[in-house]
Design a protein around this motif. Structure first.
Motif, PDB file in Angstrom:
ATOM      1  N   VAL A 138      42.030  39.544  37.187  1.00  0.00           N
ATOM      2  CA  VAL A 138      42.056  40.320  38.284  1.00  0.00           C
ATOM      3  C   VAL A 138      42.930  39.792  39.322  1.00  0.00           C
ATOM      4  O   VAL A 138      43.443  38.628  39.417  1.00  0.00           O
ATOM      5  CB  VAL A 138      40.419  40.387  38.878  1.00  0.00           C
ATOM      6  CG1 VAL A 138      39.556  41.318  38.080  1.00  0.00           C
ATOM      7  CG2 VAL A 138      40.069  39.294  39.272  1.00  0.00           C
ATOM      8  N   GLY A 139      43.393  40.914  40.088  1.00  0.00           N
ATOM      9  CA  GLY A 139      44.376  40.497  41.273  1.00  0.00           C
ATOM     10  C   GLY A 139      43.423  39.967  42.377  1.00  0.00           C
ATOM     11  O   GLY A 139      42.262  40.900  42.696  1.00  0.00           O
ATOM     12  N   ALA A 140      43.882  39.072  43.027  1.00  0.00           N
ATOM     13  CA  ALA A 140      43.085  38.381  44.126  1.00  0.00           C
ATOM     14  C   ALA A 140      43.830  38.808  45.371  1.00  0.00           C
ATOM     15  O   ALA A 140      43.211  38.216  46.410  1.00  0.00           O
ATOM     16  CB  ALA A 140      42.857  36.754  43.995  1.00  0.00           C
ATOM     17  N   GLN A 141      44.742  39.530  45.692  1.00  0.00           N
ATOM     18  CA  GLN A 141      45.367  40.025  46.684  1.00  0.00           C
ATOM     19  C   GLN A 141      45.342  41.575  46.717  1.00  0.00           C
ATOM     20  O   GLN A 141      44.326  42.097  46.448  1.00  0.00           O
ATOM     21  CB  GLN A 141      46.723  39.350  46.835  1.00  0.00           C
ATOM     22  CG  GLN A 141      46.508  37.740  46.866  1.00  0.00           C
ATOM     23  CD  GLN A 141      47.982  37.076  46.815  1.00  0.00           C
ATOM     24  OE1 GLN A 141      48.709  37.560  45.981  1.00  0.00           O
ATOM     25  NE2 GLN A 141      48.182  36.495  47.842  1.00  0.00           N
ATOM     26  N   TRP A 142      46.457  42.327  47.061  1.00  0.00           N
ATOM     27  CA  TRP A 142      46.747  43.616  47.123  1.00  0.00           C
ATOM     28  C   TRP A 142      47.457  44.302  45.993  1.00  0.00           C
ATOM     29  O   TRP A 142      48.138  45.181  46.234  1.00  0.00           O
ATOM     30  CB  TRP A 142      47.434  43.940  48.544  1.00  0.00           C
ATOM     31  CG  TRP A 142      46.408  43.970  49.621  1.00  0.00           C
ATOM     32  CD1 TRP A 142      45.929  44.870  50.457  1.00  0.00           C
ATOM     33  CD2 TRP A 142      46.318  42.718  50.614  1.00  0.00           C
ATOM     34  NE1 TRP A 142      45.409  44.609  51.327  1.00  0.00           N
ATOM     35  CE2 TRP A 142      45.626  43.342  51.556  1.00  0.00           C
ATOM     36  CE3 TRP A 142      46.987  41.400  50.864  1.00  0.00           C
ATOM     37  CZ2 TRP A 142      45.164  42.493  52.748  1.00  0.00           C
ATOM     38  CZ3 TRP A 142      46.553  40.797  51.981  1.00  0.00           C
ATOM     39  CH2 TRP A 142      45.628  41.210  52.882  1.00  0.00           C
TER      40      TRP A 142
END
Ligand code: IMP
Length: 446
Positions: free
Chosen positions: A7-11
């Motif tokens: 998963v993406g951990a930012q934007w």
């Protein structure tokens, strides 16, 4: 088993495509579980660049099965174009390689129009969506007015469902009344044609994923966007309309929490954001321009210049929690080479002076929060040749250590350049499921 979520951990735009591509080498299946062609995953292999929007990044590996899960919203025109482009570049896209959930929802022409109209209406307050029809499509899904992939195979059902979906939208669609794409017959025929083309790929993907897991095969669940764009946990309303967090892999692929063994969160060594919304560590001026240029921070899908900021550990700790991250993949460390001093945001300061170590839940607080920073030494060295942690300059290692300790998640993979070989597998990757027989086997790669 095992099941590994990425998963993406930012934007968003953290480099999930590259991480998926690397882990996919040892995977048997890769499943996209949410989002649509608002996503754009760039993968660079042997100097050739691949941009994927809907098809999982695993498609570039000879025998990995790629699945577009039920949680994805599909623009069939875009999917067919993507299939054709891959085929033209000699990538096998047979139905043995790609399966599409019969339950995934379809982006219809009116979703695109409503996305445009909605943003225009919001004016200054607009979200800055990718205008790919994502929000209106998920809205129809929740309103039970969605058209699903399986509906493409039955003309009568398709027509009936389009009529039902259009009825409540009449008023909003009035400005498009003369648009030929809205003509019922034209739309039905266009979508039936897509149906014919996609029919061989349509499958019961839940059964397929369970078969893989039951046989002990390695399944990757590939997320799109990032935690801070999550409709429940992100910076609402400046978010996308799905859940890019790890829990959504269960819903969007049809597995249970126990089917997930690891959750890899992908973050850049700094932050970026596209579209509107709060961004406490945002930079402007020369420093932002320099990072943007060096990092090629322009949208894969829309070409928009990304907003740029320092690494935000408040947001990263939050992402680590809501995703139960077991590992971090830290990308684009090389982009930070050459700066004398680097800053890392450790906490926020609210408008009234309050300190926030945790991500504030309140929209107003977040909008006025500014980052407070730990200043760290930079490093002048180019990192692109580094293949082992010990090749990294001391200041870079200190930067990584500070980050991992603050996020309380080990860093398993470090990106030091755009190419797929320009990575460092850390010692931490060895103890993880993916690393045990991961590729390149971390130990062997050293
Ligand atoms: P939508 O997903 O097109 O509705 O856009 C909603 C918000 O999410 C906007 O701020 C977009 O810029 C952002 N967004 C959507 N997809 C991505 C992505 O893949 N990367 C980065 N931002 C994204």
């Amino acid at each position: 088993m095992p099941g590994i979520v990425i998963v993406g951990a930012q934007w968003g735009d953290e480099g999930k495509g590259k991480v998926t591509d690397l882990l996919a080498e040892q995977a048997d299946a890769v499943v996209r579980f949410q989002g649509g062609n608002n996503a754009g995953h760039t993968i660079v292999r042997n100097g050739t660049s691949w941009k994927l929007h809907l098809i999982p990044s695993g498609i570039l590996h000879g025998d990995t099965i790629c699945v577009i899960g039920n949680g994805v919203v599909i623009d069939p025109k875009v999917l067919i174009e993507e299939l054709e482009e891959l085929r033209a570049r000699n990538i096998a896209t047979t139905p043995e390689r790609l399966r599409i959930s019969a339950n995934a929802h379809l982006i219809m022409p009116y979703h695109l129009m409503l996305d445009h109209a909605g943003e225009a209406k919001l004016g200054q307050l607009q979200i800055g969506t990718t205008r790919r029809g994502i929000g209106p499509c998920y809205a129809d899904k929740a309103a039970r007015l969605g058209i699903r992939v399986q509906d493409l195979l039955d003309e009568k059902i398709l027509k009936k469902k389009i009529i039902a979906a259009l009825e409540p939208k009449r008023l909003s669609l009035r400005p498009y009344a003369k648009d030929p794409r809205l003509d019922l017959q034209t739309m039905t025929e266009e979508y039936l044609t897509y149906g014919h083309r996609l029919e061989p790929y349509i499958a019961d993907t839940i059964r397929l994923v369970h078969e893989q897991l039951d046989r002990g095969r390695r399944v990757l669940f590939e997320g799109a966007q990032g935690a801070l764009l999550d409709i429940d946990h992100g910076t609402y309303p400046f978010v996308t309309s799905s859940n890019p967090v790890a829990g959504a892999a269960c819903i969007g692929a049809g597995v249970g929490p126990k089917d997930i063994d690891e959750v890899w969160g992908v973050t850049k060594a700094y932050s970026t954001r596209v579209g509107a919304g709060p961004f406490p560590t945002e930079l402007d001026g020369g420093m932002a321009d320099e990072i943007r240029e060096r990092g090629g921070e322009y949208g894969t899908t829309t070409g928009r210049a990304r907003r740029v900021g320092w690494l935000d550990l408040v947001a990263l700790r939050y992402a680590a929690r809501i995703n139960s991250l077991t590992a971090l993949a830290l990308m684009k460390l090389d982009v930070l080479s050459g700066f004398d001093r680097l800053r890392v945001c450790t906490h926020y300061r609210g408008a009234e002076g309050a300190r926030f170590d945790d991500f504030p839940y309140h929209q107003t607080v977040l909008h006025h929060a500014t980052g407070e920073y730990e200043e760290m030494s930079g490093w002048p060295e180019d990192l692109r040749e580094c293949r082992d942690e010990s090749d990294l300059p001391l200041a870079a290692r200190e930067y990584l250590q500070f980050l991992a300790e603050s996020a309380r998640v080990p860093i398993a993979l470090i990106g030091v350049g755009p190419g797929r070989e320009e990575v460092i597998w850390t010692q931490a990757s060895e103890s993880l499921v993916a690393g045990n027989s991961g590729s390149p086997t971390p130990a062997a790669a050293r």
